[in-house]
Design a protein around this motif. Structure first.
Motif, short mmCIF file in Angstrom:
data_model
loop_
_atom_site.label_atom_id
_atom_site.label_comp_id
_atom_site.label_asym_id
_atom_site.label_seq_id
_atom_site.Cartn_x
_atom_site.Cartn_y
_atom_site.Cartn_z
N GLY A 16 -16.89 3.34 -7.82
CA GLY A 16 -16.31 2.67 -8.98
C GLY A 16 -15.93 1.23 -8.76
N GLU A 17 -15.54 0.87 -7.52
CA GLU A 17 -15.06 -0.49 -7.27
C GLU A 17 -14.86 -0.67 -5.77
OE1 GLU A 17 -10.95 -1.02 -8.51
OE2 GLU A 17 -10.76 1.16 -8.55
N PRO A 18 -14.69 -1.93 -5.32
CA PRO A 18 -14.41 -2.15 -3.90
C PRO A 18 -13.02 -1.65 -3.49
CG PRO A 18 -15.28 -4.14 -4.94
CD PRO A 18 -14.93 -3.19 -6.04
N TRP A 19 -12.91 -1.31 -2.21
CA TRP A 19 -11.64 -0.90 -1.63
C TRP A 19 -10.84 -2.11 -1.17
CZ3 TRP A 19 -9.37 3.78 -1.19
CH2 TRP A 19 -10.16 4.93 -1.35
N ASN A 20 -9.53 -1.93 -1.00
CA ASN A 20 -8.75 -2.78 -0.11
C ASN A 20 -8.39 -1.93 1.10
OD1 ASN A 20 -6.85 -1.39 -2.01
ND2 ASN A 20 -5.35 -2.23 -0.58
N LEU A 21 -8.14 -2.59 2.23
CA LEU A 21 -8.04 -1.88 3.51
C LEU A 21 -6.88 -0.88 3.53
CD1 LEU A 21 -9.22 -1.55 6.33
CD2 LEU A 21 -7.71 -3.38 7.12
N GLU A 22 -5.72 -1.27 2.99
CA GLU A 22 -4.55 -0.39 3.04
C GLU A 22 -4.83 0.95 2.34
OE1 GLU A 22 0.12 -0.15 1.57
OE2 GLU A 22 -1.27 -1.53 0.60
N ALA A 23 -5.40 0.87 1.15
CA ALA A 23 -5.67 2.10 0.39
C ALA A 23 -6.74 2.94 1.09
CB ALA A 23 -6.11 1.74 -1.02
N TYR A 24 -7.76 2.31 1.62
CA TYR A 24 -8.83 3.04 2.32
C TYR A 24 -8.25 3.81 3.51
CZ TYR A 24 -13.17 4.05 4.80
OH TYR A 24 -14.20 4.70 5.43
N LEU A 25 -7.45 3.11 4.32
CA LEU A 25 -6.90 3.76 5.51
C LEU A 25 -5.90 4.86 5.14
CD1 LEU A 25 -6.51 0.71 7.89
CD2 LEU A 25 -8.29 2.46 7.90
N TRP A 26 -5.18 4.70 4.03
CA TRP A 26 -4.29 5.78 3.56
C TRP A 26 -5.10 7.02 3.21
CZ3 TRP A 26 -3.30 8.84 -0.69
CH2 TRP A 26 -2.02 9.42 -0.78
N PHE A 27 -6.17 6.84 2.47
CA PHE A 27 -7.05 7.95 2.10
C PHE A 27 -7.61 8.62 3.36
CE2 PHE A 27 -11.03 9.10 -0.62
CZ PHE A 27 -10.43 10.26 -1.08
N PHE A 28 -8.03 7.79 4.32
CA PHE A 28 -8.64 8.31 5.54
C PHE A 28 -7.62 9.02 6.42
CE2 PHE A 28 -9.98 7.43 10.03
CZ PHE A 28 -11.10 8.24 10.04
N ARG A 29 -6.44 8.41 6.59
CA ARG A 29 -5.47 8.95 7.55
C ARG A 29 -4.59 10.05 6.97
NH1 ARG A 29 -3.87 2.92 9.82
NH2 ARG A 29 -5.61 2.74 11.31
N ALA A 54 -6.23 -9.47 0.51
CA ALA A 54 -5.28 -10.35 1.20
C ALA A 54 -3.92 -10.32 0.52
CB ALA A 54 -5.84 -11.77 1.25
N ALA A 55 -3.92 -10.35 -0.81
CA ALA A 55 -2.66 -10.39 -1.55
C ALA A 55 -1.86 -9.10 -1.38
CB ALA A 55 -2.92 -10.65 -3.03
N THR A 56 -2.54 -7.96 -1.42
CA THR A 56 -1.82 -6.67 -1.38
C THR A 56 -1.34 -6.32 0.02
OG1 THR A 56 -3.97 -5.54 -1.27
CG2 THR A 56 -2.92 -5.69 -3.43
N ARG A 57 -1.60 -7.17 0.99
CA ARG A 57 -0.96 -6.98 2.29
C ARG A 57 0.53 -7.35 2.23
NH1 ARG A 57 -6.11 -9.62 5.25
NH2 ARG A 57 -7.40 -7.73 5.34
N HIS A 58 0.91 -8.06 1.17
CA HIS A 58 2.34 -8.33 0.99
C HIS A 58 3.02 -7.02 0.58
CE1 HIS A 58 6.13 -9.85 -0.47
NE2 HIS A 58 5.83 -11.07 0.00
N PRO A 59 4.12 -6.67 1.22
CA PRO A 59 4.73 -5.35 0.95
C PRO A 59 5.24 -5.16 -0.48
CG PRO A 59 6.15 -6.73 2.33
CD PRO A 59 4.83 -7.42 2.26
N ALA A 60 5.38 -6.24 -1.24
CA ALA A 60 5.90 -6.11 -2.60
C ALA A 60 4.84 -5.67 -3.59
CB ALA A 60 6.50 -7.43 -3.07
N LEU A 61 3.56 -5.82 -3.23
CA LEU A 61 2.48 -5.61 -4.21
C LEU A 61 1.90 -4.20 -4.12
CD1 LEU A 61 2.74 -8.64 -4.60
CD2 LEU A 61 0.24 -8.78 -4.69
N ARG A 62 1.79 -3.58 -5.28
CA ARG A 62 1.10 -2.29 -5.37
C ARG A 62 -0.39 -2.49 -5.58
NH1 ARG A 62 0.12 1.40 -9.68
NH2 ARG A 62 1.42 0.24 -11.12
N GLU A 63 -0.77 -3.42 -6.44
CA GLU A 63 -2.18 -3.74 -6.67
C GLU A 63 -2.26 -5.13 -7.27
OE1 GLU A 63 -3.98 -1.01 -9.39
OE2 GLU A 63 -2.26 -0.95 -10.70
N ALA A 64 -3.50 -5.66 -7.31
CA ALA A 64 -3.70 -7.01 -7.81
C ALA A 64 -5.11 -7.16 -8.33
CB ALA A 64 -3.43 -8.04 -6.70
N ALA A 65 -5.30 -8.17 -9.18
CA ALA A 65 -6.63 -8.51 -9.69
C ALA A 65 -6.75 -10.03 -9.70
CB ALA A 65 -6.83 -7.96 -11.10
#
Length: 630
Positions: free
Chosen positions: A373-386, A519-530
């Motif tokens: 459906g769309e590209p991943w960001n690393l944090e979400a991918y690793l959460w799904f994986f781990r 890059a933006a969602t590596r900030h701990p305050a952000l849940r998602e971004a566009a």
């Protein structure tokens, strides 16, 4: 980037067994064979995935882009491929949001499809008549899809979240003879009544007949037919030419009317089964659950591909977190799901609930995780994986689309998998990343392209040949340019960076929005971004970032500066966002795909085009408000 998953027992996969039977141990050599010797490849495939041809085909592929023909002279009906399995095996399980459970064996499903086909025939539906199917994922949705195909009719799956006008545009364009609708369903505990919308749609589209599945028990009006009342003697499934259409799936366009992608009996179902077998390793008796809607490609894909392979397809028609965040994981445990497919945005939405709702349920039945459906960001991918996969399960990242009938790229389970990436092109598809001159490149961002025709590619757009040619073949003559921005690394792994029409070009440098968002969602305050690109007098284009905050954080100019600086640190100062605007939500489709084109249009005060696919249209108004205030 190094792989996070390595194959432990590749010899046990369907792909390895198929490769070995043909004399291959290496996927690269096998893939070259699949594109260089397509006649041999598809004949071998039909021994691995038996398709009950009524009349054998002569040639697998005849002609090239833009209008090739496949399996010339062959006749079949996809229904026979989907239903020809042991009678007692479980075919479908359906759970409603309010907890009702139903299931059908393959024998029960065949009887039900025959009954519905007979009833449709009695209503005047025949070969190549168009039949709208407007309902969420459920037993009746699957049965109607198969029953229409049984008669040689053409199904039109319609997103269950549409209002009357959006559905009517599609039905009118297709010239639909009948609309099958579920009177309603529950979404987040609320009754959603579709039948009143369907009556408006019938008037707007001129559709002759209305067939109603009475899930909520709404009373019928004169001339409307109850699904349960369908009966009659079913004829044998129609023998259809291989290229005879069986389905139109409409995709939303930025402007103009939706595009009707045309799919045929020996195309979409075969491609779905091929990819599920060779990418996802789906086997007879496995249980597939892809969180989607019938109106999106992945709905019919899961139903048809899963049934053709003799699996059990699990259908769910509700929200993934209702009545609580444990809903998905409870269903995985209860139904012993083996293959679970979620979009990256849905995974991002589940992360704030924490790990406990996942870990509280038994997921030992899971063998493969899927994503599209769309590209991943690393944090979400690793959460799904781990968290979900406990670092043991492969994530089959899968990218292609409605017009493809499945994947151009995916992950095979005989190769290591890198985070967010794709380790292989699909069998039978020759893939390249092209630079601005149309030349293949590695290690550089370019346009994802397909260099050869493949069974499953759309047979054009319904009654709009010119638009089809403009969409895929205008950039590079004789080459399918898919519209995705991609990169192939030196080891042959691919990464999708977003739609090429979403590509940001800042001071001459191209960057995918997903890179900025990651890059933006590596900030701990952000849940998602566009991230979107907007006109800039000096740079040509500047980046504006829309951000959704996690609970406990409040928007402020200082926080916006911090987020912008995170992007600059990761990507360089030239790619620092000009603005960071905070919004409560991003506009998304029901399958959680973020609509960047809508965000850009709303920010610039332009017409955002077709919004009928949005689950949360109120998000558009919030973006306009943020733009005015920012």
């Amino acid at each position: 980037m190094e792989p996070v998953w390595y194959p432990k027992e590749p010899e046990g996969t369907r792909l390895y067994r198929f490769m070995a039977a043909l004399g291959f141990e290496d996927y690269g050599a096998f893939h070259r064979y699949s594109v260089e010797a397509p006649e041999d490849f598809y004949r071998a495939l039909f021994n691995h995935l038996p398709f009950p041809w009524r009349t054998p085909y002569g040639k697998a592929i005849e002609g090239g882009f833009p209008f090739p023909k496949f399996f010339v002279g062959g006749r079949l009906n996809l229904v026979e491929a989907a239903l020809d399995h042991p009678k007692e095996a479980l075919a479908l399980i359906h759970e409603t949001e309010d907890g009702h459970l139903r299931a059908l064996t393959y024998e029960e499903l065949r009887r039900e499809v025959a009954r519905v086909a007979a009833g449709l025939r009695a209503l005047g539906v025949g070969r190549q008549d168009r039949v709208g199917i407007w309902m969420p994922m459920g037993l009746e949705a699957a049965t109607l899809l198969l029953a229409a195909s049984w008669l040689g009719a053409i199904a039109i799956p319609i997103f269950s979240g549409y209002a009357a006008e959006a559905a009517a545009v599609r039905l009118k364009d297709a010239g639909a003879k009948l609309l099958a609708v579920q009177d309603g369903f529950f979404r987040r505990g609320r009754r959603v009544e579709l039948l009143p919308e369907a009556r408006k749609t019938q008037a707007l589209s001129g559709t002759e007949k209305l067939l109603v599945v009475q899930r909520l028990g709404l009373p019928l009006e004169a001339g409307e037919v109850a699904y349960e009342a369908l009966s009659g003697e079913a004829p044998p499934p129609e023998a259809m030419e291989s290229m005879a259409p069986f389905m139109l799936i409409y995709t939303s366009g930025t402007t103009g009317r939706p595009k009707g992608t045309v799919h045929y009996h020996a195309g979409f179902p075969l491609k779905a089964a091929l990819d599920l077998a060779l990418f996802f390793d789906l086997r007879e008796g496995d249980r597939l659950f892809w969180f989607t809607d019938l109106g999106w490609m992945m709905g019919p894909w899961a139903i048809l591909g899963g049934l053709i392979l003799g699996g059990t397809v699990f259908l769910y028609d509700g929200a993934p977190d209702h009545p609580g965040p444990e809903r998905l994981w409870r269903m995985v445990e209860a139904h012993r799901i083996t293959h679970l497919g979620l979009s990256p945005t849905l995974v991002r939405a589940l992360i704030p609930f924490g790990e406990e709702p996942v870990r509280a349920f038994d997921r030992s039945s899971l063998r493969v995780l899927g994503s599209t459906g769309e590209p991943w960001n690393l944090e979400a991918y690793l959460w799904f994986f781990r968290v979900v996969g406990e670092e043991a399960l492969p994530i089959v990242n899968y990218s292609g689309g409605t017009e493809v009938s499945g994947g151009i790229l995916g992950n095979v389970l005989v190769r290591p998998i890198k985070p967010m990436g794709f380790n292989a092109p699909a069998p039978g598809i020759r893939v390249a990343v092209l630079d601005e001159a149309g030349k293949p490149v590695r290690g550089k961002v370019g346009e994802l392209a397909v260099l050869n025709p493949w069974p499953g590619m759309t047979k054009g757009f319904w009654q709009d040949e010119a638009r089809y040619l403009e969409t895929y073949f205008a950039k590079v003559p004789g080459v399918w340019v898919h519209g995705d921005l991609a990169l192939e690394d030196e080891e042959g792994h691919f990464f999708i960076l977003g739609r090429s029409d979403d590509t940001l070009k800042v001071a001459g440098k191209r960057v995918g929005p997903a890179e900025v968002e990651t890059a933006a969602t590596r900030h701990p305050a952000l849940r998602e971004a566009a991230a979107i690109g907007v006109p800039h007098p000096v740079k040509g284009e500047a980046i504006v970032l829309f951000a959704v905050l996690r609970p406990g954080f409040a928007p402020s100019p200082a926080l916006a500066e911090e987020v912008a600086e995170r992007v600059a640190e990761a990507l360089g100062k030239p790619l620092r966002p000009e603005k960071v605007l905070f919004v409560p939500d991003l506009p998304k489709t029901r399958n959680a795909k973020v609509m960047r084109r809508v965000i850009r249009a709303a920010f610039l005060g332009q017409d955002p085009g077709d919004l009928s696919a949005l689950e949360n249209p109120e998000a558009v108004a919030a973006i306009r408000e943020a733009a005015q205030g920012g």
